[in-house]
Design an enzyme around this catalytic site. Sequence first.
Site, mmCIF file in Angstrom:
data_model
loop_
_atom_site.group_PDB
_atom_site.id
_atom_site.type_symbol
_atom_site.label_atom_id
_atom_site.label_comp_id
_atom_site.label_asym_id
_atom_site.label_seq_id
_atom_site.Cartn_x
_atom_site.Cartn_y
_atom_site.Cartn_z
ATOM 1 N N ALA A 68 0.861 -1.178 0.000
ATOM 2 C CA ALA A 68 0.000 0.000 0.000
ATOM 3 C C ALA A 68 0.903 1.235 0.000
ATOM 4 O O ALA A 68 2.071 1.156 0.397
ATOM 5 C CB ALA A 68 -0.896 -0.017 1.226
ATOM 6 N N GLY A 111 0.567 -4.926 0.987
ATOM 7 C CA GLY A 111 -0.615 -4.972 0.143
ATOM 8 C C GLY A 111 -0.367 -5.655 -1.195
ATOM 9 O O GLY A 111 -1.296 -6.213 -1.794
ATOM 10 N N GLU A 114 -0.749 -9.211 -0.497
ATOM 11 C CA GLU A 114 -2.171 -9.446 -0.221
ATOM 12 C C GLU A 114 -2.999 -9.437 -1.507
ATOM 13 O O GLU A 114 -3.919 -10.241 -1.680
ATOM 14 C CB GLU A 114 -2.672 -8.392 0.766
ATOM 15 C CG GLU A 114 -1.992 -8.542 2.121
ATOM 16 C CD GLU A 114 -2.307 -7.390 3.071
ATOM 17 O OE1 GLU A 114 -1.894 -6.250 2.778
ATOM 18 O OE2 GLU A 114 -2.968 -7.635 4.092
ATOM 19 N N GLU A 134 4.522 -4.993 7.253
ATOM 20 C CA GLU A 134 3.788 -3.899 7.912
ATOM 21 C C GLU A 134 4.285 -3.616 9.323
ATOM 22 O O GLU A 134 4.285 -2.473 9.778
ATOM 23 C CB GLU A 134 2.287 -4.222 7.962
ATOM 24 C CG GLU A 134 1.567 -4.134 6.625
ATOM 25 C CD GLU A 134 1.578 -5.422 5.818
ATOM 26 O OE1 GLU A 134 2.351 -6.348 6.167
ATOM 27 O OE2 GLU A 134 0.824 -5.504 4.842
HETATM 28 C C1 HXC Z 1 5.026 4.362 -1.314
HETATM 29 C C2 HXC Z 1 6.911 3.370 -2.158
HETATM 30 C C3 HXC Z 1 6.544 2.147 -1.577
HETATM 31 C C4 HXC Z 1 5.326 2.082 -0.828
HETATM 32 C C5 HXC Z 1 8.436 1.868 -2.600
HETATM 33 N N1 HXC Z 1 8.074 3.158 -2.775
HETATM 34 N N2 HXC Z 1 7.507 1.234 -1.856
HETATM 35 N N3 HXC Z 1 6.149 4.460 -2.014
HETATM 36 N N4 HXC Z 1 4.609 3.224 -0.740
HETATM 37 N N5 HXC Z 1 4.891 0.950 -0.277
HETATM 38 C C6 HXC Z 1 8.813 4.178 -3.508
HETATM 39 C C7 HXC Z 1 10.022 4.625 -2.754
HETATM 40 O O1 HXC Z 1 9.672 5.571 -1.788
HETATM 41 C C8 HXC Z 1 10.853 5.217 -3.871
HETATM 42 O O2 HXC Z 1 10.345 6.497 -4.172
HETATM 43 C C9 HXC Z 1 10.551 4.313 -5.042
HETATM 44 O O3 HXC Z 1 9.304 3.641 -4.728
HETATM 45 C C10 HXC Z 1 11.598 3.246 -5.254
HETATM 46 O O4 HXC Z 1 11.786 2.556 -4.039
HETATM 47 P P1 HXC Z 1 13.229 2.325 -3.355
HETATM 48 O O5 HXC Z 1 12.975 2.083 -1.933
HETATM 49 O O6 HXC Z 1 14.157 3.406 -3.733
HETATM 50 O O7 HXC Z 1 13.667 0.980 -4.099
HETATM 51 P P2 HXC Z 1 14.645 -0.163 -3.556
HETATM 52 O O8 HXC Z 1 15.813 0.446 -2.840
HETATM 53 O O9 HXC Z 1 14.871 -1.057 -4.712
HETATM 54 O O10 HXC Z 1 13.793 -0.954 -2.444
HETATM 55 C C11 HXC Z 1 12.676 -1.688 -2.797
HETATM 56 C C12 HXC Z 1 11.832 -2.057 -1.520
HETATM 57 C C13 HXC Z 1 11.522 -0.783 -0.725
HETATM 58 C C14 HXC Z 1 12.616 -3.044 -0.666
HETATM 59 C C15 HXC Z 1 10.562 -2.750 -2.028
HETATM 60 O O11 HXC Z 1 10.970 0.208 -1.627
HETATM 61 C C16 HXC Z 1 10.537 -0.974 0.371
HETATM 62 O O12 HXC Z 1 10.869 -1.520 1.431
HETATM 63 N N6 HXC Z 1 9.271 -0.522 0.202
HETATM 64 C C17 HXC Z 1 8.264 -0.582 1.208
HETATM 65 C C18 HXC Z 1 7.782 -1.993 1.363
HETATM 66 C C19 HXC Z 1 6.687 -2.050 2.437
HETATM 67 O O13 HXC Z 1 6.915 -1.787 3.607
HETATM 68 N N7 HXC Z 1 5.483 -2.409 2.005
HETATM 69 C C20 HXC Z 1 4.371 -2.531 2.902
HETATM 70 C C21 HXC Z 1 3.607 -1.262 2.836
HETATM 71 S S1 HXC Z 1 2.343 -1.232 4.077
HETATM 72 P P3 HXC Z 1 11.326 7.773 -4.286
HETATM 73 O O14 HXC Z 1 10.364 8.917 -4.497
HETATM 74 O O15 HXC Z 1 12.107 7.833 -3.022
HETATM 75 O O16 HXC Z 1 12.178 7.458 -5.497
HETATM 76 C C22 HXC Z 1 1.101 -2.092 3.419
HETATM 77 C C23 HXC Z 1 -0.022 -2.182 4.333
HETATM 78 C C24 HXC Z 1 -1.259 -2.794 3.807
HETATM 79 O O17 HXC Z 1 1.096 -2.550 2.335
HETATM 80 C C25 HXC Z 1 -2.332 -2.804 4.802
HETATM 81 C C26 HXC Z 1 -2.055 -2.385 6.203
HETATM 82 C C27 HXC Z 1 -1.892 -0.915 6.423
#
Ligand code: HXC
Length: 260
Positions: A68, A111, A114, A134
């Site tokens: 998400a 997400g 999911e 999360e």
């Molecule tokens: C918003 C995101 C994002 C996310 C990545 N980006 N994931 N933006 N929401 N979930 C954005 C980054 O901010 C970045 O933007 C760009 O995408 C590229 O990501 P990087 O981090 O630079 O890439 P990389 O170093 O290759 O790392 C990849 C990654 C990492 C390991 C997947 O992006 C990451 O950990 N993302 C978050 C994963 C996460 O926690 N997902 C769960 C979300 S919570 P910029 O602008 O900086 O270039 C969820 C909850 C669901 O899903 C329901 C309960 C609430």
Amino acid sequence: SEYETILVDRPESAPRVGLITLHRPKALNALNRQLMLEVVEAATAFDRDPEIGAIVITGSERAFAAGADIKEMQPQGFPQVYVDDLFRDWDRLADLRTPLIAAVAGHALGGGCELAMLCDILLAADTASFGQPEIRLGVIPGIGGSQRLTRAVGKAKAMEMCLTGRTMKAEEAERSGLVSRIIPAAELLDEALKVAATIAGFSAPIVAMAKEAVNRSYESTLAEGIRFERRLFHSTFATADQKEGMGAFVEKRTPAFGHH
Ligand code: HXC
């Protein structure tokens, strides 16, 4: 196209198949509100279209979806997410009759994992990784992850993943029953379209019954589920496609299902 965060296509190579490609490349396909509404709208339109018999949802090489949209969620407060019932719209995907196939390469996190799990068939590229991170953000899964992951891989792995945020690579995901098959990344989409076209070539009402019967196993006792299956099985005999499918076998020819 009318959509900004997804690409929608009917690939010529795959008759009766609808393809939805998540397309927010700069955010690794993070699932913001607009993307959620667009995916649900496009999938619902395919579901209502009698010319479509299966739907493939895919992302990019790098990410199916990295979760998400954290930037969108961060400032929101409880009253807002509660009253909006944040993520409720995703549930509408799980209610569709048409089979959904997730073709996952790269990150399927939070997400994203999911969304893949709420599809009916999950095909993974050898580059895929799955996780529910999360907990690291101070929240828990909110689109069914704690429930569907537990049913898919069992309590031990699901609990570890939800409590530590550890991700699983494709091989472990297949071994654990989360994905049906691993496919070399370069062939993932073609193979997913092939699977979808196979399904879409069968009788649409019978496919819907098979999907409903398998899904029922999640919500009932074994005896109840078997009764439900038996009744659906009997009702297949009310279709022209049962006569056609069995008739074609007897006559040693290829069936031509009319989807009725
Ligand atoms: C918003 C995101 C994002 C996310 C990545 N980006 N994931 N933006 N929401 N979930 C954005 C980054 O901010 C970045 O933007 C760009 O995408 C590229 O990501 P990087 O981090 O630079 O890439 P990389 O170093 O290759 O790392 C990849 C990654 C990492 C390991 C997947 O992006 C990451 O950990 N993302 C978050 C994963 C996460 O926690 N997902 C769960 C979300 S919570 P910029 O602008 O900086 O270039 C969820 C909850 C669901 O899903 C329901 C309960 C609430």
